[in-house]
Design an enzyme around this catalytic site. Structure first.
Site, short mmCIF file in Angstrom:
data_model
loop_
_atom_site.label_atom_id
_atom_site.label_comp_id
_atom_site.label_asym_id
_atom_site.label_seq_id
_atom_site.Cartn_x
_atom_site.Cartn_y
_atom_site.Cartn_z
N ASP A 1 0.85 -1.19 0.00
CA ASP A 1 0.00 0.00 0.00
C ASP A 1 0.89 1.24 0.00
OD1 ASP A 1 0.91 0.16 2.70
OD2 ASP A 1 -0.81 -1.02 3.34
N ASP B 1 1.20 5.20 1.59
CA ASP B 1 0.76 6.18 2.59
C ASP B 1 1.33 7.54 2.24
OD1 ASP B 1 -0.53 4.15 3.94
OD2 ASP B 1 1.17 3.76 5.28
N ASP C 1 8.73 4.80 13.73
CA ASP C 1 9.35 3.73 14.51
C ASP C 1 10.76 3.39 14.07
OD1 ASP C 1 8.55 2.60 12.13
OD2 ASP C 1 7.10 1.21 13.01
#
Length: 466
Positions: free
Chosen positions: A60, A62, A144
Protein backbone atom coordinates in the site's frame (compact mmCIF):
# COMPACT_ATOMS: atom_id res chain seq x y z
CA UNK A 1 24.97 10.24 16.60
CA UNK A 2 21.15 10.45 16.65
CA UNK A 3 19.25 12.81 14.42
CA UNK A 4 17.21 15.63 15.90
CA UNK A 5 14.40 17.78 14.59
CA UNK A 6 16.97 20.50 13.92
CA UNK A 7 19.27 18.26 11.86
CA UNK A 8 19.55 18.84 8.14
CA UNK A 9 18.13 15.91 6.17
CA UNK A 10 19.92 13.95 3.52
CA UNK A 11 18.22 14.79 0.21
CA UNK A 12 18.78 12.38 -2.67
CA UNK A 13 17.82 13.89 -6.05
CA UNK A 14 15.81 11.96 -8.63
CA UNK A 15 18.87 11.00 -10.68
CA UNK A 16 20.48 9.24 -7.70
CA UNK A 17 17.68 6.92 -6.53
CA UNK A 18 15.63 4.17 -8.11
CA UNK A 19 12.06 5.28 -7.39
CA UNK A 20 9.96 5.82 -10.51
CA UNK A 21 6.44 7.23 -10.61
CA UNK A 22 5.51 4.37 -12.95
CA UNK A 23 5.79 2.05 -9.93
CA UNK A 24 3.56 4.20 -7.71
CA UNK A 25 -0.18 3.69 -7.56
CA UNK A 26 -1.96 6.18 -9.88
CA UNK A 27 -4.39 6.92 -7.06
CA UNK A 28 -1.54 7.74 -4.66
CA UNK A 29 -0.13 10.09 -7.30
CA UNK A 30 -3.54 11.79 -7.60
CA UNK A 31 -3.55 12.42 -3.85
CA UNK A 32 0.00 13.77 -3.90
CA UNK A 33 -0.60 16.07 -6.84
CA UNK A 34 -3.90 17.44 -5.56
CA UNK A 35 -2.48 18.21 -2.13
CA UNK A 36 0.47 19.95 -3.79
CA UNK A 37 -1.83 21.93 -6.09
CA UNK A 38 -3.88 22.98 -3.04
CA UNK A 39 -0.76 24.54 -1.53
CA UNK A 40 0.19 21.75 0.87
CA UNK A 41 3.39 19.75 1.23
CA UNK A 42 2.87 16.16 0.07
CA UNK A 43 5.17 13.17 0.49
CA UNK A 44 4.97 9.46 -0.05
CA UNK A 45 6.22 7.95 3.20
CA UNK A 46 6.94 4.77 5.11
CA UNK A 47 6.86 1.22 3.83
CA UNK A 48 5.95 2.27 0.29
CA UNK A 49 9.17 4.26 -0.09
CA UNK A 50 11.21 1.56 1.63
CA UNK A 51 9.89 -1.19 -0.64
CA UNK A 52 10.32 0.85 -3.81
CA UNK A 53 13.96 1.48 -2.93
CA UNK A 54 14.45 -2.25 -2.31
CA UNK A 55 12.86 -3.10 -5.65
CA UNK A 56 9.79 -4.67 -4.04
CA UNK A 57 6.16 -4.05 -4.93
CA UNK A 58 4.56 -2.07 -2.08
CA UNK A 59 1.42 -3.48 -0.53
CA UNK A 60 0.00 0.00 0.00
CA UNK A 61 0.95 3.65 -0.27
CA UNK A 62 0.76 6.18 2.59
CA UNK A 63 0.96 9.95 2.28
CA UNK A 64 2.24 12.52 4.79
CA UNK A 65 1.33 16.20 4.58
CA UNK A 66 1.25 19.47 6.50
CA UNK A 67 -2.51 19.69 5.88
CA UNK A 68 -4.70 18.87 8.87
CA UNK A 69 -7.22 16.03 8.51
CA UNK A 70 -10.01 18.59 8.10
CA UNK A 71 -8.09 20.36 5.34
CA UNK A 72 -7.51 17.04 3.58
CA UNK A 73 -11.24 16.41 3.66
CA UNK A 74 -11.83 19.79 2.02
CA UNK A 75 -9.57 18.76 -0.88
CA UNK A 76 -11.15 15.31 -1.40
CA UNK A 77 -14.86 14.62 -1.45
CA UNK A 78 -14.12 10.88 -1.40
CA UNK A 79 -12.51 11.22 2.02
CA UNK A 80 -13.39 9.96 5.48
CA UNK A 81 -11.68 10.90 8.77
CA UNK A 82 -11.00 7.98 11.08
CA UNK A 83 -9.22 7.18 14.33
CA UNK A 84 -9.09 8.59 17.82
CA UNK A 85 -5.60 7.48 18.79
CA UNK A 86 -4.17 9.02 15.60
CA UNK A 87 -6.49 11.15 13.48
CA UNK A 88 -6.14 10.08 9.85
CA UNK A 89 -7.78 10.79 6.51
CA UNK A 90 -8.71 7.91 4.22
CA UNK A 91 -9.19 8.80 0.55
CA UNK A 92 -11.24 6.15 -1.26
CA UNK A 93 -10.73 5.05 -4.86
CA UNK A 94 -13.00 2.04 -5.19
CA UNK A 95 -11.32 -0.83 -3.31
CA UNK A 96 -8.05 1.11 -2.88
CA UNK A 97 -7.59 3.40 0.13
CA UNK A 98 -4.83 5.99 0.32
CA UNK A 99 -4.07 6.88 3.93
CA UNK A 100 -3.11 10.50 4.58
CA UNK A 101 -1.49 11.50 7.88
CA UNK A 102 -0.63 14.97 9.13
CA UNK A 103 2.97 15.63 10.26
CA UNK A 104 3.14 15.03 14.01
CA UNK A 105 5.14 16.87 16.65
CA UNK A 106 8.34 15.23 17.85
CA UNK A 107 7.24 15.11 21.48
CA UNK A 108 4.13 15.64 23.53
CA UNK A 109 4.41 18.97 25.34
CA UNK A 110 5.12 18.64 29.06
CA UNK A 111 2.17 19.05 31.37
CA UNK A 112 -0.41 17.95 28.82
CA UNK A 113 -0.44 14.23 29.58
CA UNK A 114 -4.01 13.18 30.23
CA UNK A 115 -5.29 16.77 30.40
CA UNK A 116 -5.86 17.60 26.76
CA UNK A 117 -8.29 16.06 24.29
CA UNK A 118 -5.45 15.75 21.76
CA UNK A 119 -2.94 13.99 24.04
CA UNK A 120 -3.01 11.04 26.43
CA UNK A 121 -0.51 8.53 27.84
CA UNK A 122 -0.71 5.59 30.22
CA UNK A 123 1.43 5.40 33.37
CA UNK A 124 3.86 3.12 31.51
CA UNK A 125 4.31 5.72 28.78
CA UNK A 126 2.11 4.19 26.06
CA UNK A 127 0.57 6.85 23.84
CA UNK A 128 -3.20 6.49 23.77
CA UNK A 129 -3.95 9.62 21.79
CA UNK A 130 -1.69 12.00 19.91
CA UNK A 131 -3.03 14.63 17.58
CA UNK A 132 -0.45 17.35 18.10
CA UNK A 133 0.86 18.40 14.70
CA UNK A 134 4.36 19.55 13.76
CA UNK A 135 6.91 19.70 10.94
CA UNK A 136 8.17 17.01 8.58
CA UNK A 137 11.43 16.81 10.57
CA UNK A 138 9.50 16.19 13.79
CA UNK A 139 7.25 13.70 12.04
CA UNK A 140 10.24 11.71 10.79
CA UNK A 141 11.61 11.31 14.30
CA UNK A 142 8.22 10.16 15.61
CA UNK A 143 8.23 7.13 13.31
CA UNK A 144 9.35 3.73 14.51
CA UNK A 145 12.24 2.41 12.43
CA UNK A 146 14.77 4.37 10.42
CA UNK A 147 13.95 2.49 7.21
CA UNK A 148 10.31 3.56 7.59
CA UNK A 149 11.19 7.26 7.98
CA UNK A 150 12.03 7.92 4.33
CA UNK A 151 10.00 10.46 2.32
CA UNK A 152 9.47 10.81 -1.43
CA UNK A 153 8.78 14.46 -2.30
CA UNK A 154 6.30 14.87 -5.15
CA UNK A 155 7.47 18.48 -5.65
CA UNK A 156 10.91 17.51 -7.00
CA UNK A 157 10.85 13.66 -6.90
CA UNK A 158 13.68 13.52 -4.34
CA UNK A 159 14.06 11.13 -1.39
CA UNK A 160 14.38 12.82 2.01
CA UNK A 161 16.09 11.04 4.93
CA UNK A 162 16.09 12.56 8.44
CA UNK A 163 17.05 9.44 10.45
CA UNK A 164 19.77 7.56 8.58
CA UNK A 165 17.31 5.16 7.04
CA UNK A 166 19.15 4.90 3.73
CA UNK A 167 22.32 3.63 5.43
CA UNK A 168 20.33 1.05 7.42
CA UNK A 169 18.49 0.01 4.27
CA UNK A 170 21.79 -0.72 2.53
CA UNK A 171 23.11 -2.59 5.59
CA UNK A 172 19.95 -4.69 5.96
CA UNK A 173 19.56 -3.42 9.51
CA UNK A 174 16.38 -2.76 11.48
CA UNK A 175 16.89 0.03 13.97
CA UNK A 176 14.53 2.12 16.08
CA UNK A 177 14.75 5.91 15.86
CA UNK A 178 16.05 7.60 19.01
CA UNK A 179 18.44 6.78 21.82
CA UNK A 180 15.92 5.51 24.40
CA UNK A 181 14.76 2.27 22.77
CA UNK A 182 12.75 1.14 25.80
CA UNK A 183 10.79 4.40 25.76
CA UNK A 184 9.96 3.90 22.07
CA UNK A 185 8.63 0.42 22.79
CA UNK A 186 6.61 1.74 25.72
CA UNK A 187 5.06 4.45 23.52
CA UNK A 188 3.65 1.70 21.34
CA UNK A 189 4.36 -1.93 22.39
CA UNK A 190 3.17 -3.14 18.98
CA UNK A 191 6.55 -1.92 17.71
CA UNK A 192 8.00 -5.12 19.19
CA UNK A 193 5.77 -7.17 16.88
CA UNK A 194 6.61 -4.89 13.99
CA UNK A 195 10.32 -5.46 14.62
CA UNK A 196 9.78 -9.20 14.20
CA UNK A 197 7.53 -8.73 11.17
CA UNK A 198 9.90 -6.43 9.28
CA UNK A 199 12.91 -8.59 10.13
CA UNK A 200 11.14 -11.64 8.66
CA UNK A 201 9.63 -9.82 5.69
CA UNK A 202 12.76 -7.96 4.62
CA UNK A 203 15.33 -10.49 5.74
CA UNK A 204 16.95 -7.80 7.93
CA UNK A 205 18.75 -8.27 11.21
CA UNK A 206 17.38 -6.52 14.27
CA UNK A 207 19.94 -4.12 15.70
CA UNK A 208 21.30 -5.25 19.09
CA UNK A 209 19.99 -2.14 20.82
CA UNK A 210 16.48 -2.98 19.62
CA UNK A 211 16.69 -6.72 20.20
CA UNK A 212 18.04 -6.79 23.76
CA UNK A 213 14.98 -5.26 25.55
CA UNK A 214 12.36 -7.41 23.79
CA UNK A 215 12.12 -10.22 26.34
CA UNK A 216 11.91 -7.85 29.32
CA UNK A 217 9.35 -5.55 27.70
CA UNK A 218 7.17 -8.28 26.15
CA UNK A 219 4.52 -8.03 28.95
CA UNK A 220 3.73 -4.50 27.72
CA UNK A 221 1.68 -6.15 24.97
CA UNK A 222 -0.91 -6.79 27.67
CA UNK A 223 -1.78 -3.09 27.53
CA UNK A 224 -2.58 -3.17 23.81
CA UNK A 225 -6.27 -3.60 22.88
CA UNK A 226 -6.93 -7.23 21.97
CA UNK A 227 -8.74 -6.19 18.79
CA UNK A 228 -5.65 -4.37 17.54
CA UNK A 229 -3.49 -7.42 18.21
CA UNK A 230 -5.78 -9.53 16.01
CA UNK A 231 -4.79 -7.42 13.00
CA UNK A 232 -1.11 -7.65 13.95
CA UNK A 233 -1.31 -11.45 14.20
CA UNK A 234 -2.74 -11.67 10.68
CA UNK A 235 0.10 -9.49 9.38
CA UNK A 236 2.61 -11.80 11.06
CA UNK A 237 1.16 -15.14 9.96
CA UNK A 238 -0.59 -14.42 6.65
CA UNK A 239 2.26 -12.82 4.73
CA UNK A 240 4.31 -15.85 3.68
CA UNK A 241 6.80 -15.92 6.58
CA UNK A 242 4.60 -17.18 9.40
CA UNK A 243 6.85 -20.05 10.47
CA UNK A 244 9.88 -17.77 10.71
CA UNK A 245 7.82 -15.22 12.67
CA UNK A 246 6.57 -17.94 15.04
CA UNK A 247 10.11 -18.98 15.86
CA UNK A 248 11.24 -15.39 16.48
CA UNK A 249 8.18 -14.56 18.58
CA UNK A 250 8.83 -17.56 20.83
CA UNK A 251 12.50 -16.68 21.16
CA UNK A 252 11.73 -13.17 22.40
CA UNK A 253 8.85 -14.21 24.67
CA UNK A 254 6.30 -12.36 22.54
CA UNK A 255 4.29 -15.41 21.49
CA UNK A 256 3.49 -16.12 25.15
CA UNK A 257 1.83 -12.70 25.38
CA UNK A 258 -0.33 -13.38 22.32
CA UNK A 259 -1.22 -17.05 22.92
CA UNK A 260 -0.40 -17.84 26.56
CA UNK A 261 -2.33 -21.14 26.73
CA UNK A 262 -0.65 -22.47 23.59
CA UNK A 263 2.80 -21.34 24.66
CA UNK A 264 2.40 -23.08 28.02
CA UNK A 265 1.51 -26.34 26.24
CA UNK A 266 4.42 -26.05 23.82
CA UNK A 267 6.86 -25.27 26.62
CA UNK A 268 5.92 -28.51 28.40
CA UNK A 269 6.13 -30.61 25.21
CA UNK A 270 8.94 -28.94 23.31
CA UNK A 271 10.03 -32.04 21.38
CA UNK A 272 6.69 -33.75 20.77
CA UNK A 273 4.02 -33.39 18.14
CA UNK A 274 2.38 -30.12 19.34
CA UNK A 275 5.35 -28.03 18.16
CA UNK A 276 5.53 -30.07 14.96
CA UNK A 277 1.80 -29.57 14.41
CA UNK A 278 1.97 -25.76 14.72
CA UNK A 279 5.10 -25.59 12.60
CA UNK A 280 3.59 -27.72 9.83
CA UNK A 281 0.40 -25.68 9.92
CA UNK A 282 2.26 -22.39 9.55
CA UNK A 283 4.55 -23.81 6.87
CA UNK A 284 1.48 -24.96 4.94
CA UNK A 285 -0.01 -21.46 5.23
CA UNK A 286 3.24 -19.88 4.02
CA UNK A 287 3.31 -22.12 0.95
CA UNK A 288 -0.28 -21.26 0.09
CA UNK A 289 0.45 -17.52 0.38
CA UNK A 290 3.53 -17.80 -1.84
CA UNK A 291 1.56 -19.82 -4.40
CA UNK A 292 -1.15 -17.16 -4.52
CA UNK A 293 -3.76 -19.41 -2.87
CA UNK A 294 -6.28 -18.18 -0.34
CA UNK A 295 -5.73 -18.41 3.41
CA UNK A 296 -8.36 -17.79 6.05
CA UNK A 297 -8.13 -16.67 9.71
CA UNK A 298 -10.33 -19.49 11.14
CA UNK A 299 -7.88 -22.16 10.02
CA UNK A 300 -4.87 -20.19 11.28
CA UNK A 301 -6.34 -19.70 14.75
CA UNK A 302 -7.60 -23.29 14.85
CA UNK A 303 -3.98 -24.40 14.36
CA UNK A 304 -2.53 -21.96 16.90
CA UNK A 305 -5.02 -22.89 19.64
CA UNK A 306 -5.56 -26.60 19.00
CA UNK A 307 -3.14 -27.96 21.61
CA UNK A 308 -4.89 -26.38 24.64
CA UNK A 309 -8.24 -27.45 23.16
CA UNK A 310 -7.00 -31.02 22.66
CA UNK A 311 -5.63 -31.33 26.20
CA UNK A 312 -8.82 -29.95 27.74
CA UNK A 313 -10.92 -32.26 25.56
CA UNK A 314 -8.95 -35.32 26.75
CA UNK A 315 -9.29 -34.25 30.38
CA UNK A 316 -13.07 -33.91 30.04
CA UNK A 317 -13.32 -37.36 28.42
CA UNK A 318 -11.42 -38.84 31.35
CA UNK A 319 -13.95 -37.19 33.69
CA UNK A 320 -16.76 -39.06 31.93
CA UNK A 321 -18.10 -36.25 29.75
CA UNK A 322 -19.48 -37.41 26.39
CA UNK A 323 -17.24 -36.71 23.41
CA UNK A 324 -19.70 -34.24 21.84
CA UNK A 325 -20.06 -32.21 25.04
CA UNK A 326 -16.34 -32.46 25.78
CA UNK A 327 -15.18 -30.96 22.47
CA UNK A 328 -17.82 -28.21 22.65
CA UNK A 329 -16.87 -27.28 26.21
CA UNK A 330 -13.12 -27.38 25.52
CA UNK A 331 -13.53 -25.18 22.46
CA UNK A 332 -15.65 -22.67 24.37
CA UNK A 333 -13.25 -22.41 27.31
CA UNK A 334 -10.09 -21.95 25.23
CA UNK A 335 -11.64 -19.53 22.75
CA UNK A 336 -13.18 -17.42 25.52
CA UNK A 337 -9.90 -17.16 27.42
CA UNK A 338 -8.04 -16.24 24.23
CA UNK A 339 -10.32 -13.22 23.64
CA UNK A 340 -8.55 -11.37 26.47
CA UNK A 341 -5.26 -11.49 24.57
CA UNK A 342 -6.08 -11.54 20.86
CA UNK A 343 -9.73 -10.82 20.10
CA UNK A 344 -10.97 -13.15 17.35
CA UNK A 345 -14.09 -11.71 15.64
CA UNK A 346 -17.18 -13.90 15.80
CA UNK A 347 -17.25 -14.34 12.02
CA UNK A 348 -13.92 -16.17 12.35
CA UNK A 349 -14.39 -17.68 15.81
CA UNK A 350 -17.44 -19.76 14.87
CA UNK A 351 -15.81 -21.50 11.86
CA UNK A 352 -12.72 -22.10 14.01
CA UNK A 353 -14.81 -23.95 16.59
CA UNK A 354 -16.53 -25.97 13.86
CA UNK A 355 -13.15 -27.19 12.59
CA UNK A 356 -12.40 -28.41 16.11
CA UNK A 357 -15.84 -29.96 16.69
CA UNK A 358 -15.58 -32.03 13.49
CA UNK A 359 -12.35 -33.74 14.56
CA UNK A 360 -14.01 -36.35 16.85
CA UNK A 361 -16.73 -36.88 14.25
CA UNK A 362 -14.09 -37.74 11.64
CA UNK A 363 -13.08 -40.68 13.83
CA UNK A 364 -16.55 -42.26 13.43
CA UNK A 365 -16.54 -43.94 10.06
CA UNK A 366 -19.41 -46.43 10.20
CA UNK A 367 -23.00 -45.92 9.18
CA UNK A 368 -24.35 -42.81 7.52
CA UNK A 369 -22.22 -40.30 9.43
CA UNK A 370 -19.37 -40.06 6.87
CA UNK A 371 -21.73 -39.18 4.02
CA UNK A 372 -23.37 -36.52 6.16
CA UNK A 373 -19.97 -35.03 6.99
CA UNK A 374 -19.07 -34.65 3.31
CA UNK A 375 -21.87 -32.10 2.98
CA UNK A 376 -20.78 -30.03 5.98
CA UNK A 377 -19.61 -26.51 4.99
CA UNK A 378 -16.44 -26.91 7.11
CA UNK A 379 -15.63 -30.44 5.99
CA UNK A 380 -12.76 -29.47 3.69
CA UNK A 381 -11.09 -27.31 6.34
CA UNK A 382 -11.61 -30.02 8.97
CA UNK A 383 -10.15 -32.64 6.60
CA UNK A 384 -7.06 -30.48 5.94
CA UNK A 385 -6.76 -30.04 9.70
CA UNK A 386 -6.91 -33.82 10.14
CA UNK A 387 -4.10 -34.25 7.59
CA UNK A 388 -1.91 -31.92 9.66
CA UNK A 389 -2.67 -33.91 12.79
CA UNK A 390 -1.70 -37.13 11.01
CA UNK A 391 1.51 -35.61 9.59
CA UNK A 392 2.58 -34.43 13.05
CA UNK A 393 1.97 -37.84 14.64
CA UNK A 394 -1.05 -36.93 16.77
CA UNK A 395 -3.45 -39.35 15.05
CA UNK A 396 -2.99 -42.55 13.05
CA UNK A 397 -2.25 -41.72 9.40
CA UNK A 398 -4.65 -44.53 8.46
CA UNK A 399 -7.57 -42.32 9.52
CA UNK A 400 -6.48 -39.53 7.18
CA UNK A 401 -5.87 -42.05 4.36
CA UNK A 402 -9.36 -43.47 4.85
CA UNK A 403 -10.96 -40.05 4.43
CA UNK A 404 -8.81 -39.31 1.38
CA UNK A 405 -10.00 -42.54 -0.27
CA UNK A 406 -13.59 -42.07 0.85
CA UNK A 407 -13.88 -38.71 -0.91
CA UNK A 408 -12.71 -40.18 -4.22
CA UNK A 409 -14.63 -43.46 -3.97
CA UNK A 410 -17.73 -44.27 -6.02
CA UNK A 411 -21.07 -44.81 -4.24
CA UNK A 412 -20.64 -48.57 -4.14
CA UNK A 413 -17.19 -48.43 -2.59
CA UNK A 414 -18.34 -45.79 -0.11
CA UNK A 415 -21.11 -48.09 1.02
CA UNK A 416 -18.61 -50.91 1.58
CA UNK A 417 -16.26 -48.59 3.49
CA UNK A 418 -19.01 -47.50 5.87
CA UNK A 419 -20.87 -50.83 6.09
CA UNK A 420 -24.06 -49.34 4.69
CA UNK A 421 -24.35 -51.54 1.56
CA UNK A 422 -27.68 -53.41 1.12
CA UNK A 423 -27.39 -57.09 2.03
CA UNK A 424 -29.18 -59.46 -0.36
CA UNK A 425 -31.60 -61.82 1.31
CA UNK A 426 -31.69 -65.40 -0.02
CA UNK A 427 -34.70 -65.92 -2.30
CA UNK A 428 -37.39 -68.09 -0.79
CA UNK A 429 -39.09 -70.66 -2.98
CA UNK A 430 -42.73 -69.81 -3.40
CA UNK A 431 -45.06 -72.76 -3.12
CA UNK A 432 -47.83 -72.96 -5.67
CA UNK A 433 -51.31 -72.78 -4.17
CA UNK A 434 -52.90 -74.10 -7.34
CA UNK A 435 -54.73 -77.46 -7.01
CA UNK A 436 -54.62 -80.18 -9.59
CA UNK A 437 -58.28 -79.76 -10.43
CA UNK A 438 -57.83 -76.03 -11.08
CA UNK A 439 -54.88 -76.79 -13.30
CA UNK A 440 -56.84 -79.29 -15.34
CA UNK A 441 -59.56 -76.70 -15.80
CA UNK A 442 -57.03 -74.17 -17.07
CA UNK A 443 -55.50 -76.87 -19.22
CA UNK A 444 -58.77 -77.15 -21.13
CA UNK A 445 -57.96 -73.80 -22.59
CA UNK A 446 -55.07 -75.44 -24.40
CA UNK A 447 -52.22 -73.25 -23.27
CA UNK A 448 -51.41 -75.02 -20.00
CA UNK A 449 -52.65 -78.53 -20.80
CA UNK A 450 -49.30 -80.25 -20.50
CA UNK A 451 -48.57 -78.70 -17.12
CA UNK A 452 -52.06 -79.61 -15.85
CA UNK A 453 -51.64 -83.19 -16.97
CA UNK A 454 -48.38 -83.50 -15.08
CA UNK A 455 -50.00 -82.12 -11.94
CA UNK A 456 -52.84 -84.62 -12.32
CA UNK A 457 -50.41 -87.47 -12.67
CA UNK A 458 -48.53 -86.31 -9.57
CA UNK A 459 -51.80 -86.10 -7.62
CA UNK A 460 -52.71 -89.68 -8.60
CA UNK A 461 -49.32 -90.89 -7.48
CA UNK A 462 -49.76 -89.15 -4.12
CA UNK A 463 -53.15 -90.85 -3.68
CA UNK A 464 -51.55 -94.20 -4.40
CA UNK A 465 -48.90 -93.66 -1.75
CA UNK A 466 -51.55 -93.02 0.81
Amino acid sequence: MSATADSDPLIVPRAEHSISRSNISPNALKVLYRLRDAGHAAYLVGGGVRDLLLGHEPKDFDVATDATPEQVRQVFRNCRLIGRRFRLAHVFFGPEIIEVATFRASAIPAGQDGTDDDVARTENGMILRDNVYGSIAEDALRRDFTVNALYYNIADFSVVDYAGGLDDLKAGRLKLIGDDVAARYREDPVRMLRAVRFACKLGFMIDDTCETPLADLAPLLGEVPAARLFEEVLKLFHAGFGLHAFEKLRRYGLFAQLFPATDACLARQEHEFPVVFVSRGLDNTDRRVLEGKSVVPPFLFAVLLWEPVRLRYQALLEDGVSWADAIALAAHEVASAQQRHVAIPKRFGMPMREIWSLQPRLERRQGRRPMALLGHPRFRAAYDFLLLRAESGEVDPELADWWTKFQDANPGDRAKMTGTGKKRRPRRRRRSKTTATDSVSRGADGDEGGHAARLQGQASSDDADE
